[in-house]
Write a protein that holds these residues in place. Structure first.
Motif, PDB file in Angstrom:
ATOM      1  N   ARG A  14     -11.691  -9.925  -9.317  1.00 42.11           N
ATOM      2  CA  ARG A  14     -10.333  -9.402  -9.106  1.00 42.11           C
ATOM      3  C   ARG A  14     -10.181  -9.130  -7.604  1.00 42.11           C
ATOM      4  O   ARG A  14     -10.799  -8.205  -7.078  1.00 42.11           O
ATOM      5  N   VAL A  15      -9.371  -9.945  -6.962  1.00 39.23           N
ATOM      6  CA  VAL A  15      -9.178  -9.858  -5.518  1.00 39.23           C
ATOM      7  C   VAL A  15      -7.727  -9.504  -5.238  1.00 39.23           C
ATOM      8  O   VAL A  15      -6.816 -10.050  -5.865  1.00 39.23           O
ATOM      9  N   GLU A  16      -7.526  -8.590  -4.294  1.00 38.33           N
ATOM     10  CA  GLU A  16      -6.160  -8.262  -3.883  1.00 38.33           C
ATOM     11  C   GLU A  16      -6.030  -8.381  -2.378  1.00 38.33           C
ATOM     12  O   GLU A  16      -6.989  -8.229  -1.633  1.00 38.33           O
ATOM     13  N   VAL A  17      -4.800  -8.663  -1.970  1.00 35.67           N
ATOM     14  CA  VAL A  17      -4.402  -8.715  -0.569  1.00 35.67           C
ATOM     15  C   VAL A  17      -3.223  -7.766  -0.461  1.00 35.67           C
ATOM     16  O   VAL A  17      -2.307  -7.808  -1.290  1.00 35.67           O
ATOM     17  N   ALA A  18      -3.239  -6.897   0.546  1.00 41.02           N
ATOM     18  CA  ALA A  18      -2.167  -5.910   0.631  1.00 41.02           C
ATOM     19  C   ALA A  18      -1.870  -5.536   2.070  1.00 41.02           C
ATOM     20  O   ALA A  18      -2.748  -5.540   2.929  1.00 41.02           O
ATOM     21  N   LEU A  73       0.808  -1.220   0.000  1.00 42.81           N
ATOM     22  CA  LEU A  73       0.000   0.000   0.000  1.00 42.81           C
ATOM     23  C   LEU A  73       0.841   1.270   0.000  1.00 42.81           C
ATOM     24  O   LEU A  73       0.321   2.339  -0.315  1.00 42.81           O
ATOM     25  N   ARG A  74       2.116   1.161   0.334  1.00 44.46           N
ATOM     26  CA  ARG A  74       2.983   2.344   0.292  1.00 44.46           C
ATOM     27  C   ARG A  74       3.412   2.691  -1.127  1.00 44.46           C
ATOM     28  O   ARG A  74       4.015   3.738  -1.347  1.00 44.46           O
ATOM     29  N   ARG A  75       3.115   1.802  -2.067  1.00 46.98           N
ATOM     30  CA  ARG A  75       3.422   2.071  -3.472  1.00 46.98           C
ATOM     31  C   ARG A  75       2.141   2.496  -4.191  1.00 46.98           C
ATOM     32  O   ARG A  75       1.035   2.162  -3.754  1.00 46.98           O
ATOM     33  N   PRO A  76       2.276   3.176  -5.317  1.00 47.87           N
ATOM     34  CA  PRO A  76       1.076   3.595  -6.060  1.00 47.87           C
ATOM     35  C   PRO A  76       0.257   2.389  -6.530  1.00 47.87           C
ATOM     36  O   PRO A  76       0.801   1.316  -6.777  1.00 47.87           O
ATOM     37  N   LEU A  77      -1.028   2.600  -6.670  1.00 48.97           N
ATOM     38  CA  LEU A  77      -1.913   1.575  -7.206  1.00 48.97           C
ATOM     39  C   LEU A  77      -1.451   1.226  -8.612  1.00 48.97           C
ATOM     40  O   LEU A  77      -1.221   2.126  -9.427  1.00 48.97           O
ATOM     41  N   PRO A  78      -1.274  -0.059  -8.916  1.00 46.62           N
ATOM     42  CA  PRO A  78      -0.839  -0.425 -10.268  1.00 46.62           C
ATOM     43  C   PRO A  78      -1.842   0.043 -11.321  1.00 46.62           C
ATOM     44  O   PRO A  78      -3.045   0.134 -11.059  1.00 46.62           O
ATOM     45  N   GLU A  79      -1.335   0.309 -12.505  1.00 47.44           N
ATOM     46  CA  GLU A  79      -2.212   0.703 -13.610  1.00 47.44           C
ATOM     47  C   GLU A  79      -3.094  -0.469 -13.997  1.00 47.44           C
ATOM     48  O   GLU A  79      -2.764  -1.620 -13.750  1.00 47.44           O
ATOM     49  N   THR A 126       1.498  -9.665   3.469  1.00 51.96           N
ATOM     50  CA  THR A 126       0.862 -10.054   2.210  1.00 51.96           C
ATOM     51  C   THR A 126       1.358 -11.433   1.773  1.00 51.96           C
ATOM     52  O   THR A 126       0.565 -12.296   1.397  1.00 51.96           O
ATOM     53  N   GLY A 127       2.657 -11.659   1.833  1.00 52.27           N
ATOM     54  CA  GLY A 127       3.203 -12.966   1.456  1.00 52.27           C
ATOM     55  C   GLY A 127       2.674 -14.076   2.341  1.00 52.27           C
ATOM     56  O   GLY A 127       2.354 -15.167   1.856  1.00 52.27           O
ATOM     57  N   THR A 128       2.562 -13.807   3.631  1.00 54.61           N
ATOM     58  CA  THR A 128       2.028 -14.792   4.569  1.00 54.61           C
ATOM     59  C   THR A 128       0.583 -15.118   4.214  1.00 54.61           C
ATOM     60  O   THR A 128       0.188 -16.287   4.155  1.00 54.61           O
ATOM     61  N   ALA A 129      -0.217 -14.088   3.963  1.00 50.88           N
ATOM     62  CA  ALA A 129      -1.619 -14.296   3.596  1.00 50.88           C
ATOM     63  C   ALA A 129      -1.722 -15.060   2.279  1.00 50.88           C
ATOM     64  O   ALA A 129      -2.537 -15.986   2.149  1.00 50.88           O
ATOM     65  N   LEU A 130      -0.907 -14.704   1.288  1.00 49.74           N
ATOM     66  CA  LEU A 130      -0.943 -15.409   0.008  1.00 49.74           C
ATOM     67  C   LEU A 130      -0.538 -16.867   0.171  1.00 49.74           C
ATOM     68  O   LEU A 130      -1.108 -17.755  -0.476  1.00 49.74           O
ATOM     69  N   ALA A 131       0.422 -17.128   1.038  1.00 48.48           N
ATOM     70  CA  ALA A 131       0.817 -18.519   1.290  1.00 48.48           C
ATOM     71  C   ALA A 131      -0.336 -19.292   1.928  1.00 48.48           C
ATOM     72  O   ALA A 131      -0.572 -20.460   1.578  1.00 48.48           O
ATOM     73  N   CYS A 132      -1.075 -18.667   2.809  1.00 45.86           N
ATOM     74  CA  CYS A 132      -2.241 -19.321   3.421  1.00 45.86           C
ATOM     75  C   CYS A 132      -3.321 -19.579   2.372  1.00 45.86           C
ATOM     76  O   CYS A 132      -3.956 -20.640   2.371  1.00 45.86           O
ATOM     77  N   VAL A 133      -3.529 -18.629   1.477  1.00 44.36           N
ATOM     78  CA  VAL A 133      -4.494 -18.818   0.390  1.00 44.36           C
ATOM     79  C   VAL A 133      -4.029 -19.966  -0.509  1.00 44.36           C
ATOM     80  O   VAL A 133      -4.849 -20.781  -0.966  1.00 44.36           O
ATOM     81  N   ALA A 171      -9.120  -1.963 -11.450  1.00 41.78           N
ATOM     82  CA  ALA A 171      -9.176  -1.887  -9.989  1.00 41.78           C
ATOM     83  C   ALA A 171      -9.668  -3.227  -9.446  1.00 41.78           C
ATOM     84  O   ALA A 171     -10.321  -3.992 -10.166  1.00 41.78           O
ATOM     85  N   PRO A 172      -9.375  -3.500  -8.205  1.00 42.40           N
ATOM     86  CA  PRO A 172      -9.910  -4.728  -7.597  1.00 42.40           C
ATOM     87  C   PRO A 172     -11.433  -4.661  -7.484  1.00 42.40           C
ATOM     88  O   PRO A 172     -12.018  -3.575  -7.434  1.00 42.40           O
ATOM     89  N   ASP A 173     -12.048  -5.826  -7.420  1.00 46.24           N
ATOM     90  CA  ASP A 173     -13.455  -5.927  -7.049  1.00 46.24           C
ATOM     91  C   ASP A 173     -13.567  -6.032  -5.531  1.00 46.24           C
ATOM     92  O   ASP A 173     -14.569  -5.637  -4.944  1.00 46.24           O
ATOM     93  N   PHE A 174     -12.517  -6.592  -4.929  1.00 44.66           N
ATOM     94  CA  PHE A 174     -12.522  -6.880  -3.500  1.00 44.66           C
ATOM     95  C   PHE A 174     -11.088  -6.866  -2.991  1.00 44.66           C
ATOM     96  O   PHE A 174     -10.191  -7.359  -3.675  1.00 44.66           O
ATOM     97  N   GLY A 175     -10.873  -6.292  -1.824  1.00 48.46           N
ATOM     98  CA  GLY A 175      -9.540  -6.262  -1.236  1.00 48.46           C
ATOM     99  C   GLY A 175      -9.572  -6.587   0.242  1.00 48.46           C
ATOM    100  O   GLY A 175     -10.544  -6.268   0.938  1.00 48.46           O
ATOM    101  N   VAL A 176      -8.517  -7.228   0.702  1.00 45.28           N
ATOM    102  CA  VAL A 176      -8.310  -7.481   2.138  1.00 45.28           C
ATOM    103  C   VAL A 176      -7.014  -6.800   2.509  1.00 45.28           C
ATOM    104  O   VAL A 176      -5.962  -7.068   1.905  1.00 45.28           O
ATOM    105  N   TYR A 177      -7.085  -5.912   3.504  1.00 46.96           N
ATOM    106  CA  TYR A 177      -5.958  -5.075   3.885  1.00 46.96           C
ATOM    107  C   TYR A 177      -5.484  -5.442   5.276  1.00 46.96           C
ATOM    108  O   TYR A 177      -6.258  -5.472   6.226  1.00 46.96           O
TER     109      TYR A 177
END
Length: 148
Positions: free
Chosen positions: A91-95, A31-37, A103-110, A40-46
């Motif tokens: 389109r789901v994002e985790v950040a 989240l400290r970086r700009p939103l990628p071009e 984020t890496g920990t959450a993605l590994a759990c997913v 947009a996500p449909d759903f995000g978990v922060y």
């Protein structure tokens, strides 16, 4: 046609997009970086220690202080299950702040929810998302125990 405009999903080659063995796509980012071009996500978990800023898409906040583990493990399991479920058609994002540890920990759990053996999930995310993902020994243990 190519890209997400015809599928409602991420582009597999998009910034931070992790392809799970099932073919589901989940985007991780910092989240400290700009939103990628692009779309947009449909759903995000922060995953942050304090409430994130509002976003114009549906989102959930999981209290997860930097370099630590989720404050509520049951809620974490519930939200990561929702990430996995919704990634089948959205389109789901985790950040988190930096996009690596939490984020890496959450993605590994997913990935575990997607069928990757828990003992292999950190290596999977490091190979397919970010080689520095899952930063602490307790985050690695959390992933290893997530499958149990």
């Amino acid at each position: 046609m190519s890209g997400s405009e015809n599928t409602g999903l991420w582009r597999a080659d998009g910034a931070g997009v992790l392809r799970l063995p099932s073919g589901r796509l989940v985007r991780g980012r910092g989240l400290r970086r700009p939103l990628p071009e692009g779309d947009a996500p449909d759903f995000g978990v922060y995953l942050l220690g304090k409430r994130p800023p509002d976003v114009p898409w549906e989102s959930r906040w999981l209290r997860w202080p930097d370099f630590l583990l989720p404050s509520d493990r049951g809620r974490a399991r519930e939200l990561l299950g929702e990430v996995w479920e919704r990634a089948a058609g959205e389109r789901v994002e985790v950040a988190c702040g930096g996009g690596r540890g939490r984020t890496g920990t959450a993605l590994a759990c997913v990935a575990v929810l997607d069928g990757v053996p828990a003992r292999e999930a950190v290596a999977f995310v490091r190979a397919h998302y970010d080689r520095h993902a899952v930063e602490t020994p307790w985050q690695r243990r959390y992933v290893a125990r997530f499958g149990g």
